[in-house]
Design a protein around this motif. Structure first.
Motif: not given
Length: 235
Positions: A27-50
């Motif tokens: 973007g104009l003043d940022f970069v965006e990438v796919m990200c995530g965080c893993t819970s042993h109970r719930y599995g992967d939660a994914v998102g978009r990191l700016r």
């Protein structure tokens, strides 16, 4: 620098640093990438990191199609994901690099995190609660020996800053008499110890490398480094 092009996402990180990260957008003043965080109970939660030029980090969660959690801090995203060992988001939040999950600490994406706006709210602090800066070295133009500068307070940071922006720094320019050209240079094995609270032999990390804060930048200084810092701090 017209129209903010100097802060375009393409300039925040060299292409070779981020090209292999999954979901990359610029973007104009940022970069965006796919990200995530893993819970042993719930599995992967994914998102978009700016990652913004200001150092801000924001995550829009996409853990479920209807999730309304947006503009989360990485710590809030880590908690939202259900991660059992929370409070370590730099290690627990990951991105995909060449098909593999890689923690943020092992990527260049945190290098703007310690800019000015973050220094004021405590993100760049050592174990004593104050901003942490690793020791730096400058080579004397007379004896050609590298000299250590401690950066534990504003006065020490100013001494280093003046030496850094000067054209021909010498040992005699040091404000005290503790360094002279006749003194031996530190051994290489000693130089690797730079004062990082994470690791004595750290080669540079987000705990000890500061890209600008109220302790190491000076509003009354006319150098480009401080001018850019002051400008960015108020935009």
């Amino acid at each position: 620098m017209a129209n903010g092009s100097a802060r375009d996402g393409v300039f925040l990180f060299p292409e070779e640093e981020v090209s292999e990260i999954s979901g990359l957008k610029k973007g104009l003043d940022f970069v965006e990438v796919m990200c995530g965080c893993t819970s042993h109970r719930y599995g992967d939660a994914v998102g978009r990191l700016r990652v913004f030029a200001s150092g801000d980090l924001q995550i829009d969660c996409e853990c479920t199609p209807g999730c309304q959690e947006v503009k989360l801090s990485p710590a809030a995203f880590e908690k939202h994901s259900g991660r059992e060992s929370a409070r370590k988001w730099k290690s627990n939040v990951w991105v995909i690099v060449e098909g593999e999950k890689v923690s943020l600490t092992k990527t260049p994406l945190l290098k703007y995190y310690n800019l000015t706006s973050k220094a004021t709210n405590g993100s760049h602090k050592g174990p004593n609660g104050r901003p942490c800066h690793r020791d730096e070295f400058i080579r004397c133009t007379t004896c050609k020996k590298e000299r250590r500068f401690r950066l534990r307070n504003k006065e020490e940071c100013r001494v280093y800053h003046e030496a850094l922006v000067g054209q021909n720094w010498t040992c005699s320019d040091f404000p005290t008499d503790k360094i002279r050209c006749d003194d031996e240079e530190e051994r290489a094995s000693r130089k690797v110890l730079r004062g990082c609270s994470r690791s004595p032999s750290c080669k540079g990390c987000t705990s000890c490398v500061c890209f600008g804060c109220e302790i190491c930048r000076f509003t009354e200084c006319s150098c480009q480094i401080c001018i850019d810092f002051t400008r960015n701090a108020h935009t």
